[in-house]
Enzyme design. Structure first.
Site, PDB file in Angstrom:
ATOM      1  N   HIS A 160     -52.746  14.559 -11.702  1.00  0.00           N
ATOM      2  CA  HIS A 160     -52.140  13.727 -12.750  1.00  0.00           C
ATOM      3  C   HIS A 160     -51.801  14.600 -13.945  1.00  0.00           C
ATOM      4  O   HIS A 160     -52.281  15.725 -14.050  1.00  0.00           O
ATOM      5  CB  HIS A 160     -53.127  12.629 -13.198  1.00  0.00           C
ATOM      6  CG  HIS A 160     -54.335  13.188 -13.898  1.00  0.00           C
ATOM      7  ND1 HIS A 160     -55.384  13.784 -13.223  1.00  0.00           N
ATOM      8  CD2 HIS A 160     -54.656  13.292 -15.212  1.00  0.00           C
ATOM      9  CE1 HIS A 160     -56.279  14.212 -14.087  1.00  0.00           C
ATOM     10  NE2 HIS A 160     -55.865  13.938 -15.321  1.00  0.00           N
TER      11      HIS A 160
ATOM     12  N   HIS B  49     -52.677  18.409 -13.107  1.00  0.00           N
ATOM     13  CA  HIS B  49     -53.992  18.987 -12.808  1.00  0.00           C
ATOM     14  C   HIS B  49     -54.834  18.008 -12.004  1.00  0.00           C
ATOM     15  O   HIS B  49     -54.492  16.825 -11.895  1.00  0.00           O
ATOM     16  CB  HIS B  49     -54.714  19.406 -14.097  1.00  0.00           C
ATOM     17  CG  HIS B  49     -54.888  18.298 -15.104  1.00  0.00           C
ATOM     18  ND1 HIS B  49     -53.871  17.836 -15.913  1.00  0.00           N
ATOM     19  CD2 HIS B  49     -55.969  17.553 -15.437  1.00  0.00           C
ATOM     20  CE1 HIS B  49     -54.315  16.865 -16.691  1.00  0.00           C
ATOM     21  NE2 HIS B  49     -55.595  16.668 -16.414  1.00  0.00           N
TER      22      HIS B  49
ATOM     23  N   LYS C   8     -64.205  10.428 -22.248  1.00  0.00           N
ATOM     24  CA  LYS C   8     -64.516  10.068 -20.864  1.00  0.00           C
ATOM     25  C   LYS C   8     -65.466  11.130 -20.324  1.00  0.00           C
ATOM     26  O   LYS C   8     -65.089  12.298 -20.186  1.00  0.00           O
ATOM     27  CB  LYS C   8     -63.240  10.010 -20.022  1.00  0.00           C
ATOM     28  CG  LYS C   8     -63.470   9.469 -18.623  1.00  0.00           C
ATOM     29  CD  LYS C   8     -62.157   9.340 -17.867  1.00  0.00           C
ATOM     30  CE  LYS C   8     -62.394   8.861 -16.444  1.00  0.00           C
ATOM     31  NZ  LYS C   8     -61.414   9.451 -15.511  1.00  0.00           N
TER      32      LYS C   8
ATOM     33  N   ASP D 156     -52.087  14.246 -18.232  1.00  0.00           N
ATOM     34  CA  ASP D 156     -52.744  13.375 -19.217  1.00  0.00           C
ATOM     35  C   ASP D 156     -51.665  12.705 -20.065  1.00  0.00           C
ATOM     36  O   ASP D 156     -50.696  13.344 -20.462  1.00  0.00           O
ATOM     37  CB  ASP D 156     -53.682  14.188 -20.118  1.00  0.00           C
ATOM     38  CG  ASP D 156     -54.937  14.652 -19.377  1.00  0.00           C
ATOM     39  OD1 ASP D 156     -55.098  14.332 -18.189  1.00  0.00           O
ATOM     40  OD2 ASP D 156     -55.766  15.343 -20.010  1.00  0.00           O
TER      41      ASP D 156
HETATM   42  C1  OGA Z   1     -59.334  13.986 -16.823  1.00  0.00           C
HETATM   43  C2  OGA Z   1     -59.404  15.295 -16.166  1.00  0.00           C
HETATM   44  C3  OGA Z   1     -60.677  17.162 -15.417  1.00  0.00           C
HETATM   45  C4  OGA Z   1     -62.076  17.647 -15.416  1.00  0.00           C
HETATM   46  O1  OGA Z   1     -60.420  13.357 -17.008  1.00  0.00           O
HETATM   47  O2  OGA Z   1     -58.212  13.570 -17.176  1.00  0.00           O
HETATM   48  O3  OGA Z   1     -58.363  15.844 -15.869  1.00  0.00           O
HETATM   49  O4  OGA Z   1     -62.246  18.868 -15.524  1.00  0.00           O
HETATM   50  N1  OGA Z   1     -60.601  15.840 -15.910  1.00  0.00           N
HETATM   51  O5  OGA Z   1     -63.006  16.849 -15.285  1.00  0.00           O
HETATM   52 NI    NI Z   2     -56.687  14.989 -16.971  1.00  0.00          NI
END
Ligand code: OGA
Ligand code: NI
Length: 356
Positions: free
Chosen positions: A234, A290, A215, A236
């Protein structure tokens, strides 16, 4: 059914608006904890995300190797998140991954829309933004590109960015190397739990079934960063998550009741223990809460690779070796799909009770 007609966050950001639409404004209770991320990153006092040097993780010297493992174990138990350094993935490759992703996001929005996903019909891969999933219509200040990158036979290369032309080659190489790193970490964590070396790897699906999903999070500049979040709080759901970013701060970890801002550590890869490993280890390894802050000055981009077990084939539950009379199982058996469902349900319940 609420259908969203909101534009991409990038378009909103470049339109010159001085105040953000209400859907992006966090609830009052949450606003008090959102500060200026550049100020937050400078703070030296208080707990800091640990840095783990993996140089010795495969050392011939068993004592040296064990010391490295113990550092990893401590970080996985106390934090569930860490900066990995000397992880074996070259600076050059990481730079190329960042370069191709950034080039894709530099394309005009109309060009990126050709890759738009269609969440309503279950096509989650591609270019997207969050759809409001509850009555409050709460949205996040980001657009993203999401796709499966490993195993290679499960990829759909037809939906991968064609511009820049090196995107596929670079991302494929990064996926192969990260898969190798994931194996090393899973071996070390297995030994830390007193299991056989290959155990966690097998429990999350092995080479055939563990899925690596990339992502690319694109967080545009935000005119009112103290009112929004790039990603809301959230944990992960993955087994492990590996994150690269463009050296703009944003990630915060909820540690001992406070939000701690991750510093930008050159050439590091941030690694999260996800819910899957938390469950298998019966809570010995933590999946930490986080979130991501945004800012006014710089676009932030992060590349998160989620290493996930198959949706239905495996029932996740604390491994028998992690359970005892004094350590009862903390999690009921659920498939990965059921775990996701359960989290969604819990969130919906929370929202219902908050609006009462
Ligand atoms: C996620 C996330 C944090 C970031 O995509 O699950 O926590 O640093 N991203 O972009
Ligand atoms: Ni995350």
């Amino acid at each position: 059914m609420v259908t969203s007609v909101l534009p991409r966050v990038e378009s909103l950001a470049s339109s010159g608006i001085q105040s953000i639409p209400k859907e992006y404004i966090r609830p009052q209770e949450e606003l008090t904890s959102i500060g200026n991320v550049f100020e937050e990153e400078k703070k030296e006092e208080g707990p800091q995300v640990p840095t783990i040097d993996l140089t010795e993780i495969e050392s011939e010297d068993k004592e040296v190797q064990e010391r490295c493992r113990q550092e990893l174990k401590k970080a996985a138990m106390e934090w569930g998140v860490m900066h990995l350094v000397n992880h074996g993935i070259s600076e050059e490759l990481m730079d190329r991954v960042r370069k191709v992703g950034q080039k894709f996001f530099e394309l005009p929005v109309e060009e990126k829309e050709k890759y738009a996903n269609d969440q309503s019909s279950g096509n989650v891969q591609g270019y997207g933004s969050k759809l409001a999933n509850n009555a409050s219509g709460q949205l996040e200040w980001e657009d993203y590109f999401f796709h499966l990158i490993f195993p290679e036979d499960k990829r759909d290369l037809s939906i991968w960015p064609k511009i820049p032309s090196e995107y596929t080659e670079v991302t494929s190489e990064y996926a192969r190397q990260l898969r190798g790193l994931a194996s090393k970490i899973l071996s070390a964590l297995s030994i830390c739990l007193g299991l056989e070396e290959g155990r966690l790897e097998k429990e999350v699906g092995g080479v055939e079934e563990l899925l690596l999903q990339l992502k690319i999070n694109y967080y545009p500049k935000c005119p009112q960063p103290e009112l929004a979040l790039g990603v809301e709080a959230h944990t992960d759901i993955s087994a492990l998550t590996f994150i690269l970013h463009n050296m703009v701060p944003g990630l915060q970890l909820f540690y001992q009741g406070k939000w701690v801002t991750a510093k930008c550590v050159p050439n590091s890869i941030i690694m999260h223990i996800g819910d899957t490993i938390e469950i298998l280890s019966n809570g010995k390894f933590k999946s930490i809460l986080h979130r991501g802050l945004v800012n006014k000055e710089k676009v932030r981009i992060s590349w998160a690779v989620f290493c996930e077990p198959p949706k239905d084939k495996i029932i996740l539950k604390p491994l028998p070796e992690t359970v005892s009379e004094t350590e009862p199982p903390l999690f009921p058996p659920r498939t990965f799909a059921q775990h996701i469902e359960h989290k969604l349900f819990r969130k919906t319940q929370d929202n219902l009770s908050n609006s009462n």
